[in-house]
Design a protein around this motif. Structure first.
Motif, PDB file in Angstrom:
ATOM      1  N   PRO A 149     -28.404  -1.902   6.956  1.00  0.00           N
ATOM      2  CA  PRO A 149     -29.095  -1.312   6.693  1.00  0.00           C
ATOM      3  C   PRO A 149     -28.493   0.142   6.307  1.00  0.00           C
ATOM      4  O   PRO A 149     -29.282   0.976   5.729  1.00  0.00           O
ATOM      5  CB  PRO A 149     -29.888  -0.920   7.811  1.00  0.00           C
ATOM      6  N   LYS A 150     -27.965   0.673   6.155  1.00  0.00           N
ATOM      7  CA  LYS A 150     -27.407   1.595   5.953  1.00  0.00           C
ATOM      8  C   LYS A 150     -26.309   2.150   5.327  1.00  0.00           C
ATOM      9  O   LYS A 150     -25.468   3.242   4.500  1.00  0.00           O
ATOM     10  CB  LYS A 150     -25.870   2.908   7.277  1.00  0.00           C
ATOM     11  N   LEU A 151     -26.640   0.899   4.395  1.00  0.00           N
ATOM     12  CA  LEU A 151     -25.255   0.957   2.705  1.00  0.00           C
ATOM     13  C   LEU A 151     -25.482   2.164   2.089  1.00  0.00           C
ATOM     14  O   LEU A 151     -24.711   2.733   1.173  1.00  0.00           O
ATOM     15  CB  LEU A 151     -25.038  -0.239   2.780  1.00  0.00           C
ATOM     16  N   LYS A 152     -26.725   2.308   1.764  1.00  0.00           N
ATOM     17  CA  LYS A 152     -27.329   3.106   0.492  1.00  0.00           C
ATOM     18  C   LYS A 152     -27.841   4.676   1.144  1.00  0.00           C
ATOM     19  O   LYS A 152     -27.140   4.956  -0.489  1.00  0.00           O
ATOM     20  CB  LYS A 152     -29.201   2.774   0.504  1.00  0.00           C
ATOM     21  N   LYS A 153     -27.043   5.218   2.191  1.00  0.00           N
ATOM     22  CA  LYS A 153     -26.586   6.096   2.311  1.00  0.00           C
ATOM     23  C   LYS A 153     -25.144   6.963   1.244  1.00  0.00           C
ATOM     24  O   LYS A 153     -24.148   5.722   1.968  1.00  0.00           O
ATOM     25  CB  LYS A 153     -26.688   6.890   3.947  1.00  0.00           C
ATOM     26  N   LYS A 154     -25.653   7.853   0.994  1.00  0.00           N
ATOM     27  CA  LYS A 154     -24.376   8.008   0.230  1.00  0.00           C
ATOM     28  C   LYS A 154     -22.707   8.190   0.918  1.00  0.00           C
ATOM     29  O   LYS A 154     -21.715   7.814   0.477  1.00  0.00           O
ATOM     30  CB  LYS A 154     -24.357   9.419   0.073  1.00  0.00           C
ATOM     31  N   ASN A 155     -22.356   8.478   2.775  1.00  0.00           N
ATOM     32  CA  ASN A 155     -21.832   8.667   3.181  1.00  0.00           C
ATOM     33  C   ASN A 155     -21.511   7.655   4.688  1.00  0.00           C
ATOM     34  O   ASN A 155     -20.759   8.168   5.223  1.00  0.00           O
ATOM     35  CB  ASN A 155     -21.537  10.344   3.750  1.00  0.00           C
ATOM     36  N   HIS A 156     -21.734   6.751   4.175  1.00  0.00           N
ATOM     37  CA  HIS A 156     -22.084   5.859   5.275  1.00  0.00           C
ATOM     38  C   HIS A 156     -20.681   4.780   5.691  1.00  0.00           C
ATOM     39  O   HIS A 156     -19.828   4.735   4.941  1.00  0.00           O
ATOM     40  CB  HIS A 156     -23.442   5.130   4.998  1.00  0.00           C
ATOM     41  N   GLY A 157     -20.395   4.802   6.130  1.00  0.00           N
ATOM     42  CA  GLY A 157     -18.622   4.116   6.592  1.00  0.00           C
ATOM     43  C   GLY A 157     -17.708   4.889   6.635  1.00  0.00           C
ATOM     44  O   GLY A 157     -17.972   6.376   6.572  1.00  0.00           O
ATOM     45  N   SER A 158     -16.364   4.553   7.024  1.00  0.00           N
ATOM     46  CA  SER A 158     -15.117   5.334   6.826  1.00  0.00           C
ATOM     47  C   SER A 158     -14.480   4.767   5.250  1.00  0.00           C
ATOM     48  O   SER A 158     -14.496   3.465   4.795  1.00  0.00           O
ATOM     49  CB  SER A 158     -14.812   4.591   8.255  1.00  0.00           C
ATOM     50  N   VAL A 159     -13.766   6.749   5.328  1.00  0.00           N
ATOM     51  CA  VAL A 159     -12.749   5.690   3.982  1.00  0.00           C
ATOM     52  C   VAL A 159     -11.753   5.447   4.089  1.00  0.00           C
ATOM     53  O   VAL A 159     -11.147   4.567   5.321  1.00  0.00           O
ATOM     54  CB  VAL A 159     -12.125   7.439   3.605  1.00  0.00           C
ATOM     55  N   ALA A 160     -11.354   4.414   3.690  1.00  0.00           N
ATOM     56  CA  ALA A 160     -10.307   2.795   3.871  1.00  0.00           C
ATOM     57  C   ALA A 160      -8.954   3.487   1.862  1.00  0.00           C
ATOM     58  O   ALA A 160      -9.779   4.250   1.425  1.00  0.00           O
ATOM     59  CB  ALA A 160     -10.600   1.989   3.612  1.00  0.00           C
ATOM     60  N   LEU A 161      -8.305   2.495   1.912  1.00  0.00           N
ATOM     61  CA  LEU A 161      -7.442   2.430   0.565  1.00  0.00           C
ATOM     62  C   LEU A 161      -6.625   1.189   1.014  1.00  0.00           C
ATOM     63  O   LEU A 161      -7.285   0.455   1.716  1.00  0.00           O
ATOM     64  CB  LEU A 161      -6.611   3.751   1.016  1.00  0.00           C
ATOM     65  N   ARG A 162      -6.668   0.574  -0.311  1.00  0.00           N
ATOM     66  CA  ARG A 162      -5.929  -0.254  -0.469  1.00  0.00           C
ATOM     67  C   ARG A 162      -5.108  -0.332  -1.725  1.00  0.00           C
ATOM     68  O   ARG A 162      -4.832   0.185  -3.037  1.00  0.00           O
ATOM     69  CB  ARG A 162      -6.856  -1.037  -1.062  1.00  0.00           C
ATOM     70  N   GLN A 163      -4.197  -0.783  -1.480  1.00  0.00           N
ATOM     71  CA  GLN A 163      -2.416  -1.334  -2.509  1.00  0.00           C
ATOM     72  C   GLN A 163      -2.099  -1.887  -2.747  1.00  0.00           C
ATOM     73  O   GLN A 163      -1.771  -2.675  -1.437  1.00  0.00           O
ATOM     74  CB  GLN A 163      -1.473   0.259  -1.759  1.00  0.00           C
ATOM     75  N   GLU A 164      -1.865  -2.738  -4.097  1.00  0.00           N
ATOM     76  CA  GLU A 164      -0.821  -3.631  -4.308  1.00  0.00           C
ATOM     77  C   GLU A 164       0.054  -3.531  -4.193  1.00  0.00           C
ATOM     78  O   GLU A 164       1.006  -2.756  -4.734  1.00  0.00           O
ATOM     79  CB  GLU A 164      -1.608  -4.451  -5.602  1.00  0.00           C
ATOM     80  N   LEU A 165       1.008  -4.728  -3.288  1.00  0.00           N
ATOM     81  CA  LEU A 165       2.253  -4.203  -3.405  1.00  0.00           C
ATOM     82  C   LEU A 165       3.065  -5.308  -4.071  1.00  0.00           C
ATOM     83  O   LEU A 165       2.372  -6.435  -4.526  1.00  0.00           O
ATOM     84  CB  LEU A 165       2.723  -4.521  -1.719  1.00  0.00           C
ATOM     85  N   PRO A 166       4.500  -5.227  -4.611  1.00  0.00           N
ATOM     86  CA  PRO A 166       4.970  -6.185  -4.973  1.00  0.00           C
ATOM     87  C   PRO A 166       4.763  -7.710  -4.003  1.00  0.00           C
ATOM     88  O   PRO A 166       5.050  -7.766  -2.805  1.00  0.00           O
ATOM     89  CB  PRO A 166       6.594  -5.609  -4.856  1.00  0.00           C
ATOM     90  N   PRO A 167       4.722  -9.042  -4.797  1.00  0.00           N
ATOM     91  CA  PRO A 167       4.596 -10.154  -4.535  1.00  0.00           C
ATOM     92  C   PRO A 167       6.307 -10.162  -3.252  1.00  0.00           C
ATOM     93  O   PRO A 167       7.018  -9.923  -3.423  1.00  0.00           O
ATOM     94  CB  PRO A 167       5.190 -11.424  -5.131  1.00  0.00           C
ATOM     95  N   ASP A 168       5.666 -11.154  -1.775  1.00  0.00           N
ATOM     96  CA  ASP A 168       7.276 -11.823  -1.778  1.00  0.00           C
ATOM     97  C   ASP A 168       8.064 -12.683  -2.268  1.00  0.00           C
ATOM     98  O   ASP A 168       7.770 -13.123  -3.436  1.00  0.00           O
ATOM     99  CB  ASP A 168       6.230 -12.102  -0.238  1.00  0.00           C
ATOM    100  N   ALA A 169       9.106 -12.932  -1.157  1.00  0.00           N
ATOM    101  CA  ALA A 169      10.022 -13.669  -2.084  1.00  0.00           C
ATOM    102  C   ALA A 169       9.798 -14.699  -2.487  1.00  0.00           C
ATOM    103  O   ALA A 169      10.228 -15.237  -3.346  1.00  0.00           O
ATOM    104  CB  ALA A 169      11.148 -14.364  -0.731  1.00  0.00           C
ATOM    105  N   SER A 170       8.541 -16.032  -2.346  1.00  0.00           N
ATOM    106  CA  SER A 170       7.513 -17.027  -2.644  1.00  0.00           C
ATOM    107  C   SER A 170       6.597 -16.930  -3.934  1.00  0.00           C
ATOM    108  O   SER A 170       6.005 -17.688  -4.386  1.00  0.00           O
ATOM    109  CB  SER A 170       6.867 -17.517  -1.549  1.00  0.00           C
ATOM    110  N   GLY A 171       6.534 -15.480  -4.191  1.00  0.00           N
ATOM    111  CA  GLY A 171       5.781 -14.873  -5.468  1.00  0.00           C
ATOM    112  C   GLY A 171       4.619 -14.908  -4.833  1.00  0.00           C
ATOM    113  O   GLY A 171       3.330 -14.561  -5.199  1.00  0.00           O
ATOM    114  N   LYS A 172       4.053 -14.974  -3.480  1.00  0.00           N
ATOM    115  CA  LYS A 172       2.924 -14.772  -3.211  1.00  0.00           C
ATOM    116  C   LYS A 172       2.405 -13.397  -2.688  1.00  0.00           C
ATOM    117  O   LYS A 172       3.287 -12.326  -2.225  1.00  0.00           O
ATOM    118  CB  LYS A 172       2.753 -15.420  -1.768  1.00  0.00           C
ATOM    119  N   ARG A 173       0.827 -13.036  -3.751  1.00  0.00           N
ATOM    120  CA  ARG A 173       0.852 -11.321  -3.238  1.00  0.00           C
ATOM    121  C   ARG A 173       0.144 -10.862  -2.454  1.00  0.00           C
ATOM    122  O   ARG A 173       0.193 -11.935  -1.482  1.00  0.00           O
ATOM    123  CB  ARG A 173      -0.468 -11.397  -4.557  1.00  0.00           C
TER     124      ARG A 173
END
Length: 531
Positions: free
Chosen positions: A29-53
């Motif tokens: 129910p708190k999602l509507k608050k502007k600063n609710h939750g912690s900050v996270a990051l996401r970064q795409e990496l090169p695929p592994d040897a089998s081509g999996k993302r």
């Protein structure tokens, strides 16, 4: 061309849970608050040897700026790989491992350094891996590299190779060198035991041994066959050389900023002084004939002994001129074998040989190269006797050229085989040992024949500085460390010879008969006063 920047973002992640501990996610129910939750990051990496993302994710930041800083660092690390697919996968594997174990994101410079020298990015490089990498980049000459490889293969890799490079300590290195010293003591004892057993297994008398002795000798020979063969002892000087190899490799690792400390620098091995040159005096020769022991690793013949050797070589060997040149002018074995006629100047007021090339052995293969040091590349002045010897040698070589006909190989070398090819340096040493035994002289190495040139400098009235010039040493310290004791010995011998050269009609000492023709002295008949 550099790879395209991979997708990355900063977002907020709700960490609220229900009564069972399950994340509420979109039901919070708190999602509507502007600063609710912690900050996270996401970064795409090169695929592994089998081509999996793969994706790098990290949560728990309390500020957007901190998350943005880590994301920027991740993207900068990914940019290091450029368009090289292998490097991209290496960097991707590295960051995926950090993401899995929630390790600290490294600094860009650290990853750049590791990526640049081709070592594992996770810091698990072993000492053996680094030594191999170091050897692959060495620019020193082949024979020097062969020594490094021998030290690594025989001593360093077996004892230290399994350790992580960044965790190598003084204790590790000290223990390794202590083990090398213990092995040397074991080999020394085994060699001595084998030598004693050889004496027990040998019939030292003329003729065939009697039946009783044959049975005993058979038993002793069986015991000898079961003993370890002779092995080379890793002496103190060699251990110092091994440590120099390790120090050089670790210093390079410090320069590459892979480590910050060189543990080999603080290992204690004991003092390693240069072996002193000693003369084969009559007393030392007698002791050697009785015990078989050499007083020093560097032994030098007297002029009389050297003359006996050269007389034998002149009668028995086609390489006489080479031994004459080394004995009188101190050329190294490789310098003598590698000398070119183009660099030999026998005419004119100052005959000389310019030492510009040498032939050394890489394993067993002869290799032509320049002398190891700048000071070695110099002109060596020749005396008239050596000039005559070299001229006679050239006439002999011309005869061999005519006799070989189409089989002759023109190498331009002063000393060659009977068909003009290079002389193998070890062939020269083997022939030298044969001549020493043939002449019945106390043993020296071919290199000691060069040392003997220093003794001739002293015999001719020169000093240590003159010997330095003659032997083309880089520093006078090198000359002094090896030859000062030899010069002191020679000084005493020359002093005794000089004193003995003066004829005297000595007064007789008590108990000695008067010298023939000597005048009586001090008695009553000569006007002396009676007591």
């Amino acid at each position: 061309m550099p790879s395209a920047r991979r997708a990355g973002s900063i977002y907020r992640r709700c960490e609220c849970r229900d009564g069972t501990g399950k994340l509420l996610g979109s039901k919070c129910p708190k999602l509507k608050k502007k600063n609710h939750g912690s900050v996270a990051l996401r970064q795409e990496l090169p695929p592994d040897a089998s081509g999996k993302r793969r994706t790098f994710r990290r949560t728990g930041y309390d500020e957007v700026t901190k998350a943005q800083g880590d994301l920027s660092r991740l993207q900068a690390i990914l940019e290091l790989a450029g368009a090289d697919e292998a490097d991209q996968q290496r960097v991707g594997d590295y960051l995926a491992d950090i993401n899995r174990r929630r390790g600290d994101i490294p600094q860009v410079d650290e990853v750049k350094r590791r990526l640049g020298v081709g070592v594992p990015l996770d810091g698990t490089t072993t000492v053996a891996q680094w030594l191999d990498r170091w050897m692959a980049t060495k620019k020193t000459r082949d024979t020097t590299n062969a020594g490094y490889r021998s030290h690594i293969r025989v001593h360093l890799a077996p004892r230290l190779g399994h350790l992580r490079l960044d965790r190598l300590s003084v204790g590790h290195v000290q223990a390794a060198f202590d083990a090398i010293a213990e092995d040397a003591d074991t080999v020394r004892a085994e060699n001595a035991a084998r030598r004693e057993q050889e004496q027990r297994a040998a019939w030292g008398r003329p003729g065939r041994p009697p039946a009783s002795e044959r049975e005993r000798l058979a038993v002793e020979r069986d015991r000898l066959a079961a003993m370890p063969p002779y092995r080379k002892i890793t002496g103190l000087a060699t251990r110092h050389a091994i440590r120099r190899t390790l120090r050089a490799a670790l210093n390079r690792a410090i320069a590459e900023q892979l480590i910050t400390f060189n543990p080999a620098k603080y290992v204690e091995l004991g003092s390693s002084s240069r072996p002193k040159g000693l003369l084969w005096t009559d007393e030392r020769v007698a002791r050697w004939r009785a015990t078989g022991e050499r007083p020093s690793p560097v032994m030098v013949w007297t002029p009389e002994q050297l003359g006996a050797f050269l007389d034998e070589a002149e009668c028995s060997s086609r390489l006489y001129a080479l031994y004459h040149l080394v004995a009188h002018h101190g050329l190294r074995r490789g310098e003598g074998v590698g000398a070119d006629w183009a660099n030999v100047h026998l005419d004119g007021p100052q005959p000389r040989i310019d030492v510009l090339t040498e032939i050394v052995v890489d394993g067993w293969t002869p290799v032509e190269t320049v002398p190891k040091t700048d000071s070695s590349m110099a002109s060596v002045m020749l005396d008239r006797g050596t000039v005559d010897v070299l001229r006679e040698h050239r006439v002999r070589q011309d005869s061999e050229r005519r006799a070989a006909g189409p089989k002759w190989t023109e190498t331009g070398k002063v000393f060659t085989t009977e068909t003009g090819a290079w002389l193998h340096p070890e062939v020269v040493s083997k022939e030298f040992r044969r001549l020493v035994e043939l002449a019945g002289l106390p043993p020296i190495n071919l290199r000691d024949l060069r040392h003997g040139a220093a003794a001739l400098v002293k015999a001719g009235g020169g000093d240590v500085h003159d010997a330095k010039v003659k032997l083309r040493h880089s520093t006078i310290t090198l000359t002094s460390d090896t030859y000062m004791e030899l010069f002191t010995e020679y000084e005493q011998e020359l002093t005794e010879r000089a004193a003995a050269a003066v004829p005297r009609a000595r007064r007789p000492r008590d108990g000695e008969p008067a010298a023939e023709g000597a005048e009586p002295s001090g008695d009553a008949d000569s006007g002396g006063v009676e007591a």
